[in-house]
Design a protein around this motif. Structure first.
Motif, PDB file in Angstrom:
ATOM      1  N   GLN A  25      -7.785  -4.752   8.079  1.00  0.00           N
ATOM      2  CA  GLN A  25      -7.924  -4.529   6.643  1.00  0.00           C
ATOM      3  C   GLN A  25      -7.247  -3.205   6.284  1.00  0.00           C
ATOM      4  O   GLN A  25      -7.536  -2.175   6.887  1.00  0.00           O
ATOM      5  N   HIS A  26      -6.347  -3.222   5.320  1.00  0.00           N
ATOM      6  CA  HIS A  26      -5.612  -2.031   4.900  1.00  0.00           C
ATOM      7  C   HIS A  26      -5.979  -1.716   3.457  1.00  0.00           C
ATOM      8  O   HIS A  26      -5.893  -2.576   2.586  1.00  0.00           O
ATOM      9  N   VAL A  30       0.883  -2.170   2.645  1.00  0.00           N
ATOM     10  CA  VAL A  30       1.778  -1.922   3.769  1.00  0.00           C
ATOM     11  C   VAL A  30       2.748  -3.098   3.835  1.00  0.00           C
ATOM     12  O   VAL A  30       2.334  -4.257   3.765  1.00  0.00           O
ATOM     13  N   ALA A  31       4.032  -2.802   3.970  1.00  0.00           N
ATOM     14  CA  ALA A  31       5.018  -3.884   4.064  1.00  0.00           C
ATOM     15  C   ALA A  31       4.726  -4.737   5.293  1.00  0.00           C
ATOM     16  O   ALA A  31       4.309  -4.213   6.335  1.00  0.00           O
ATOM     17  N   PRO A  32       4.906  -6.051   5.209  1.00  0.00           N
ATOM     18  CA  PRO A  32       4.626  -6.898   6.368  1.00  0.00           C
ATOM     19  C   PRO A  32       5.544  -6.572   7.539  1.00  0.00           C
ATOM     20  O   PRO A  32       6.694  -6.191   7.356  1.00  0.00           O
ATOM     21  N   MET A  33       5.019  -6.751   8.738  1.00  0.00           N
ATOM     22  CA  MET A  33       5.821  -6.586   9.948  1.00  0.00           C
ATOM     23  C   MET A  33       6.528  -7.890  10.312  1.00  0.00           C
ATOM     24  O   MET A  33       7.571  -7.882  10.963  1.00  0.00           O
ATOM     25  N   PHE A  34       5.928  -9.007   9.889  1.00  0.00           N
ATOM     26  CA  PHE A  34       6.448 -10.338  10.226  1.00  0.00           C
ATOM     27  C   PHE A  34       6.360 -11.205   8.984  1.00  0.00           C
ATOM     28  O   PHE A  34       5.303 -11.276   8.347  1.00  0.00           O
ATOM     29  N   GLN A 173      -3.577  -7.797   2.098  1.00  0.00           N
ATOM     30  CA  GLN A 173      -2.854  -6.705   2.734  1.00  0.00           C
ATOM     31  C   GLN A 173      -2.481  -7.018   4.190  1.00  0.00           C
ATOM     32  O   GLN A 173      -2.190  -6.115   4.957  1.00  0.00           O
ATOM     33  N   THR A 174      -2.485  -8.273   4.577  1.00  0.00           N
ATOM     34  CA  THR A 174      -2.155  -8.632   5.948  1.00  0.00           C
ATOM     35  C   THR A 174      -0.714  -8.254   6.285  1.00  0.00           C
ATOM     36  O   THR A 174       0.158  -8.242   5.411  1.00  0.00           O
ATOM     37  N   LEU A 175      -0.452  -7.957   7.560  1.00  0.00           N
ATOM     38  CA  LEU A 175       0.891  -7.580   8.004  1.00  0.00           C
ATOM     39  C   LEU A 175       1.719  -8.788   8.422  1.00  0.00           C
ATOM     40  O   LEU A 175       2.898  -8.646   8.741  1.00  0.00           O
ATOM     41  N   ASP A 212       8.761   8.531   0.397  1.00  0.00           N
ATOM     42  CA  ASP A 212       7.368   8.938   0.268  1.00  0.00           C
ATOM     43  C   ASP A 212       7.180   9.731  -1.024  1.00  0.00           C
ATOM     44  O   ASP A 212       8.106  10.365  -1.521  1.00  0.00           O
ATOM     45  N   GLY A 213       5.987   9.708  -1.534  1.00  0.00           N
ATOM     46  CA  GLY A 213       5.733  10.497  -2.736  1.00  0.00           C
ATOM     47  C   GLY A 213       4.654   9.886  -3.593  1.00  0.00           C
ATOM     48  O   GLY A 213       4.137   8.810  -3.308  1.00  0.00           O
ATOM     49  N   PRO A 214       4.319  10.548  -4.670  1.00  0.00           N
ATOM     50  CA  PRO A 214       3.215  10.103  -5.531  1.00  0.00           C
ATOM     51  C   PRO A 214       3.492   8.777  -6.221  1.00  0.00           C
ATOM     52  O   PRO A 214       2.567   8.119  -6.674  1.00  0.00           O
ATOM     53  N   ASP A 215       4.764   8.365  -6.301  1.00  0.00           N
ATOM     54  CA  ASP A 215       5.067   7.102  -6.974  1.00  0.00           C
ATOM     55  C   ASP A 215       4.438   5.913  -6.265  1.00  0.00           C
ATOM     56  O   ASP A 215       4.293   4.841  -6.845  1.00  0.00           O
ATOM     57  N   HIS A 216       4.116   6.079  -5.001  1.00  0.00           N
ATOM     58  CA  HIS A 216       3.472   4.990  -4.277  1.00  0.00           C
ATOM     59  C   HIS A 216       1.994   4.876  -4.600  1.00  0.00           C
ATOM     60  O   HIS A 216       1.379   3.861  -4.294  1.00  0.00           O
ATOM     61  N   GLY A 217       1.433   5.924  -5.183  1.00  0.00           N
ATOM     62  CA  GLY A 217      -0.001   5.915  -5.382  1.00  0.00           C
ATOM     63  C   GLY A 217      -0.745   5.973  -4.059  1.00  0.00           C
ATOM     64  O   GLY A 217      -1.928   5.661  -3.970  1.00  0.00           O
ATOM     65  N   ARG A 218      -0.047   6.350  -3.005  1.00  0.00           N
ATOM     66  CA  ARG A 218      -0.607   6.267  -1.668  1.00  0.00           C
ATOM     67  C   ARG A 218      -1.680   7.327  -1.425  1.00  0.00           C
ATOM     68  O   ARG A 218      -2.706   7.056  -0.809  1.00  0.00           O
ATOM     69  N   SER A 219      -1.443   8.543  -1.901  1.00  0.00           N
ATOM     70  CA  SER A 219      -2.403   9.606  -1.639  1.00  0.00           C
ATOM     71  C   SER A 219      -3.756   9.304  -2.280  1.00  0.00           C
ATOM     72  O   SER A 219      -4.807   9.477  -1.664  1.00  0.00           O
TER      73      SER A 219
END
Length: 224
Positions: A25-26, A30-34, A173-175, A212-219
């Motif tokens: 669970q993410h 996250v971009a898929p790996m497959f 959010q599965t990879l 990377d950066g705030p545009d991702h909303g990641r933080s």
């Protein structure tokens, strides 16, 4: 990111990868790996393959369920039990779809007719628009708390990707993605150079290389 197009192997070989990925669970996108992409009109994997597998499995017996009986005969892209996403092409009026999603974006089929400086400018502009579109989607998704159980994403060019629900349970959010695409994206088994498919795959690959950066909303997402 590993991408398969119209893979021709039985879904039972995909099952372990699918189930392991769904245990993770993410909280953030996250971009898929497959990513496996199968055309809804691919008769080679949708009709010919299960017909051949029917003969090959006459003396095989599934050990657990009816789902396994199907999985040993069908490819992952034609076994609804393993579909994670549905991919739909742009509207009939392609130009309207382009401008509605990424104003000024140039489709892959039009890029094929360009050369030199014109081509370079169009490719550079496409990359800028695609990055902005991806960042906006990811930031919006990551800002939602709790994380959404499903989502819809629109790509430059008008393609739309929907998360598929399974018995009311969704891991958005599965990879590991198993995508069923309609004929406007890829029509049949051999249409692997369809510009609409290439446009989609390119934009998905772009997710793995976003700045990377705030545009991702990641933080904000990680702080939850």
């Amino acid at each position: 990111m590993i991408v398969l197009v119209n893979p021709a192997f039985e879904a039972s070989q995909f099952e372990a990868l699918y189930r392991v990925a769904n245990r993770q669970q993410h909280r953030c996108y996250v971009a898929p790996m497959f990513m496996s992409i199968t055309s809804a009109t691919d008769d080679a994997t949708g009709i010919a393959f299960p017909a051949g597998r029917f003969l090959n499995t006459l003396f095989e017996r599934p050990t657990s369920s009816d789902a396994q009986a199907t999985a040993i005969k069908q490819t992952p892209g034609h076994d609804d039990g393993y579909i994670t996403h549905r991919l739909h092409g742009p509207a009939q009026d392609a130009s309207a779809a382009h401008s509605a999603v990424c104003d000024g974006w140039t489709s892959g089929d039009k890029l094929l007719g360009m050369t030199n400086d014109e081509l370079a400018r169009a490719v550079t502009n496409n990359k800028r628009l695609e990055v902005a579109q991806s960042q906006a989607f990811i930031a919006g998704l990551n800002a939602q708390r709790p994380a959404p159980s499903t989502w819809q994403r629109k790509f430059c060019g008008g393609a739309t990707l929907d998360v598929e629900a399974k018995d009311g349970v969704v891991n958005a959010q599965t990879l590991v993605w198993n995508v069923k695409a309609d004929s406007s994206i890829i029509d049949g088994h051999g249409d692997v150079m369809n510009p609409a498919l290439l446009d989609f795959v390119r934009q998905m690959f772009g997710d793995t290389d976003l700045p990377d950066g705030p545009d991702h909303g990641r933080s904000a997402c990680d702080e939850q």
